[in-house]
Design a protein around this motif. Sequence first.
Motif, PDB file in Angstrom:
ATOM      1  N   LEU A 171      15.342  -0.140  -6.804  1.00 19.60           N
ATOM      2  CA  LEU A 171      16.027  -1.423  -6.920  1.00 19.60           C
ATOM      3  C   LEU A 171      15.108  -2.380  -7.672  1.00 19.60           C
ATOM      4  N   ALA A 172      15.671  -3.106  -8.628  1.00 17.39           N
ATOM      5  CA  ALA A 172      14.895  -4.075  -9.405  1.00 17.39           C
ATOM      6  C   ALA A 172      15.411  -5.484  -9.117  1.00 17.39           C
ATOM      7  N   SER A 173      14.517  -6.361  -8.671  1.00 21.62           N
ATOM      8  CA  SER A 173      14.860  -7.776  -8.438  1.00 21.62           C
ATOM      9  C   SER A 173      14.465  -8.560  -9.683  1.00 21.62           C
ATOM     10  N   VAL A 174      15.406  -9.342 -10.211  1.00 19.82           N
ATOM     11  CA  VAL A 174      15.192 -10.049 -11.479  1.00 19.82           C
ATOM     12  C   VAL A 174      14.972 -11.539 -11.224  1.00 19.82           C
ATOM     13  N   PHE A 175      13.935 -12.087 -11.850  1.00 16.27           N
ATOM     14  CA  PHE A 175      13.629 -13.525 -11.758  1.00 16.27           C
ATOM     15  C   PHE A 175      13.368 -14.055 -13.161  1.00 16.27           C
ATOM     16  N   HIS A 176      14.072 -15.137 -13.501  1.00 15.41           N
ATOM     17  CA  HIS A 176      13.860 -15.763 -14.809  1.00 15.41           C
ATOM     18  C   HIS A 176      12.989 -17.008 -14.649  1.00 15.41           C
ATOM     19  N   ALA A 177      12.079 -17.217 -15.611  1.00 18.51           N
ATOM     20  CA  ALA A 177      11.222 -18.405 -15.592  1.00 18.51           C
ATOM     21  C   ALA A 177      12.093 -19.668 -15.668  1.00 18.51           C
ATOM     22  N   PRO A 178      11.704 -20.751 -14.955  1.00 19.10           N
ATOM     23  CA  PRO A 178      10.511 -20.883 -14.109  1.00 19.10           C
ATOM     24  C   PRO A 178      10.766 -20.560 -12.642  1.00 19.10           C
ATOM     25  N   VAL A 207       9.845  -9.221 -12.550  1.00 16.71           N
ATOM     26  CA  VAL A 207      10.666  -8.149 -11.987  1.00 16.71           C
ATOM     27  C   VAL A 207       9.888  -7.542 -10.824  1.00 16.71           C
ATOM     28  N   GLU A 208      10.569  -7.337  -9.708  1.00 12.89           N
ATOM     29  CA  GLU A 208       9.962  -6.652  -8.579  1.00 12.89           C
ATOM     30  C   GLU A 208      10.722  -5.355  -8.339  1.00 12.89           C
ATOM     31  N   ILE A 209       9.997  -4.244  -8.391  1.00 16.51           N
ATOM     32  CA  ILE A 209      10.603  -2.912  -8.301  1.00 16.51           C
ATOM     33  C   ILE A 209      10.350  -2.334  -6.915  1.00 16.51           C
ATOM     34  N   THR A 210      11.421  -2.029  -6.200  1.00 13.71           N
ATOM     35  CA  THR A 210      11.312  -1.402  -4.888  1.00 13.71           C
ATOM     36  C   THR A 210      11.602   0.084  -5.047  1.00 13.71           C
ATOM     37  N   ILE A 213       0.855  -1.184   0.000  1.00 13.62           N
ATOM     38  CA  ILE A 213       0.000   0.000   0.000  1.00 13.62           C
ATOM     39  C   ILE A 213       0.890   1.232   0.000  1.00 13.62           C
ATOM     40  N   ALA A 214       0.743   2.070  -1.023  1.00 11.76           N
ATOM     41  CA  ALA A 214       1.583   3.265  -1.149  1.00 11.76           C
ATOM     42  C   ALA A 214       1.340   4.223   0.014  1.00 11.76           C
ATOM     43  N   GLY A 215       2.419   4.860   0.446  1.00  7.96           N
ATOM     44  CA  GLY A 215       2.296   5.889   1.479  1.00  7.96           C
ATOM     45  C   GLY A 215       2.238   5.381   2.893  1.00  7.96           C
ATOM     46  N   THR A 216       2.372   4.060   3.118  1.00  6.19           N
ATOM     47  CA  THR A 216       2.253   3.519   4.477  1.00  6.19           C
ATOM     48  C   THR A 216       3.599   3.128   5.071  1.00  6.19           C
ATOM     49  N   GLY A 217       4.681   3.329   4.345  1.00  4.21           N
ATOM     50  CA  GLY A 217       5.995   2.965   4.864  1.00  4.21           C
ATOM     51  C   GLY A 217       7.067   3.714   4.107  1.00  4.21           C
ATOM     52  N   ALA A 218       8.303   3.277   4.268  1.00  5.48           N
ATOM     53  CA  ALA A 218       9.413   3.959   3.607  1.00  5.48           C
ATOM     54  C   ALA A 218       9.486   3.594   2.127  1.00  5.48           C
ATOM     55  N   VAL A 219       9.179   2.324   1.805  1.00  2.17           N
ATOM     56  CA  VAL A 219       9.290   1.863   0.414  1.00  2.17           C
ATOM     57  C   VAL A 219       8.019   1.128  -0.001  1.00  2.17           C
ATOM     58  N   SER A 220       7.825   1.030  -1.304  1.00  2.00           N
ATOM     59  CA  SER A 220       6.728   0.254  -1.881  1.00  2.00           C
ATOM     60  C   SER A 220       7.299  -0.736  -2.882  1.00  2.00           C
ATOM     61  N   LEU A 221       6.522  -1.811  -3.134  1.00  2.00           N
ATOM     62  CA  LEU A 221       6.953  -2.842  -4.062  1.00  2.00           C
ATOM     63  C   LEU A 221       5.954  -2.930  -5.214  1.00  2.00           C
ATOM     64  N   ILE A 222       6.476  -2.967  -6.421  1.00  2.00           N
ATOM     65  CA  ILE A 222       5.650  -3.114  -7.623  1.00  2.00           C
ATOM     66  C   ILE A 222       6.065  -4.404  -8.312  1.00  2.00           C
ATOM     67  N   ARG A 223       5.091  -5.236  -8.639  1.00  2.00           N
ATOM     68  CA  ARG A 223       5.363  -6.516  -9.289  1.00  2.00           C
ATOM     69  C   ARG A 223       5.066  -6.432 -10.786  1.00  2.00           C
ATOM     70  N   LEU A 224       5.899  -7.140 -11.548  1.00  2.13           N
ATOM     71  CA  LEU A 224       5.744  -7.238 -13.002  1.00  2.13           C
ATOM     72  C   LEU A 224       5.996  -8.685 -13.379  1.00  2.13           C
TER      73      LEU A 224
END
Length: 465
Positions: free
Chosen positions: A69-76, A85-88, A13-24
Amino acid sequence: MYFDETICAPATIAGTGAVSLIRLSGPESLKIADKVLQTIKGTLEETPGYRLKFCKVYSPDGTLLDEVLASVFHAPHSYTGEDSVEITCHASAYIVDSILQLLCAAGARMAGPGEFTQRAFVNGKMDLAQAEAVADVIASQSASSHKIAMNQLKGSFSKELKSMRDEMLKIVSLMELELDFSEEEVEFADRTALLELLEATDRHCRRLADSFKLGNAIKNGIPVTIAGATNTGKSTLLNALLGEERAIVSDIAGTTRDTIEETLNIGGTLFRFIDTAGIRGTEETIEKIGIERTFKKVSEAQVILAMTDVSLDEASFAVEVQSLLDLIKPGQHAIFLLNKCDKVANLGVNKNVNHINNIVKSPVIQISARNLEGIDELRAKLAQFASKLLSESDETLVTNLRHAQELSETSVALERAIDGMASSLPSDLVAQDIREAIYHLGTIVGEISTDEVLGNIFKNFCIGK
């Protein structure tokens, strides 16, 4: 199933802490991320999995939007089984919305409720029972409910179901094979072993289905009804337990007209306390409705806090105690509370105390709800009850209504098969009932599922999970 669309969503939830996470997640997630995130060296698509990359995000006008920061994950090897990709980023609602707009402009679309977990299920990262446990883990409000949800997420429940299903599949396959040799009267399936298996499986399914009452109570709060006559201090007790003025307290009899419910975590277990209308004879319409609801809530409770006024005269006190004893059904746990003990001198020789100790087998606690005397002892008794309840139920507990219903249907089909064998019905008819039992077990773990079932399950998930 192959998902050709790439989805994105905020996972926090945006605005409730120091960072937010976006998933792709999706086949184009790495390429889309490269269009939006600017790395110092190389691209995200070239980055090995399980790596973090520092990136900058620019607005369409070229101004710096954020450093992420972008966390990278390759299938599977990702949660969904797809490239992900998870964007912090920083937890500004403006930043989160802007990054999502950039991702959608680059080719992604916003995810629906539970779509990441649905993709994980479809891609074989978890079965349907485990997928549903994800929502339970997120929603867990106590150590007890978290423990049950985590056990299901790890697959212990699914393993039980799959083991039963596999055994029945072997047997029914042998029975159906016999049909090809019906003229030779060959018997591949041992009928004695089959009957034992069906009866054992039926008992197992019944136990699991019956465990839903306890599992649901632990998940949503063990129901505790505070019951007693008017002016015994039930609302004062609720306020004392909660530590706030939740219920109206008055010396006027019949103040509480309806049930009041609040949850409280005691010793790692969630309890759902229900304050009820005082029990007495009345002709007042609204109060009568409230008293009817009192009886209903008492009948549904696992724990009854039976409150009495210890300062009453002996005859009135004896009537109150007996009326409370009449309310308690077999299987319900009761704790008798002698309220207003601050008004009685020398409780050790009090006739009311001696009377209730002689006729009541349940725990008896002397309290003063107004002065908070005995409240800690009551909390300890409730925690002890919850601990005992959980220790007696070390086996798997069902917390999902859909699972309980499917297990009941499985049991019905198995009982038909057992009765059919006892009646010497043809093998093909018995096999059909076993097939139906296998079907119902399969729907729980998702071996058999429909778009409608999946839609109903995942619509209740939060977006981003």
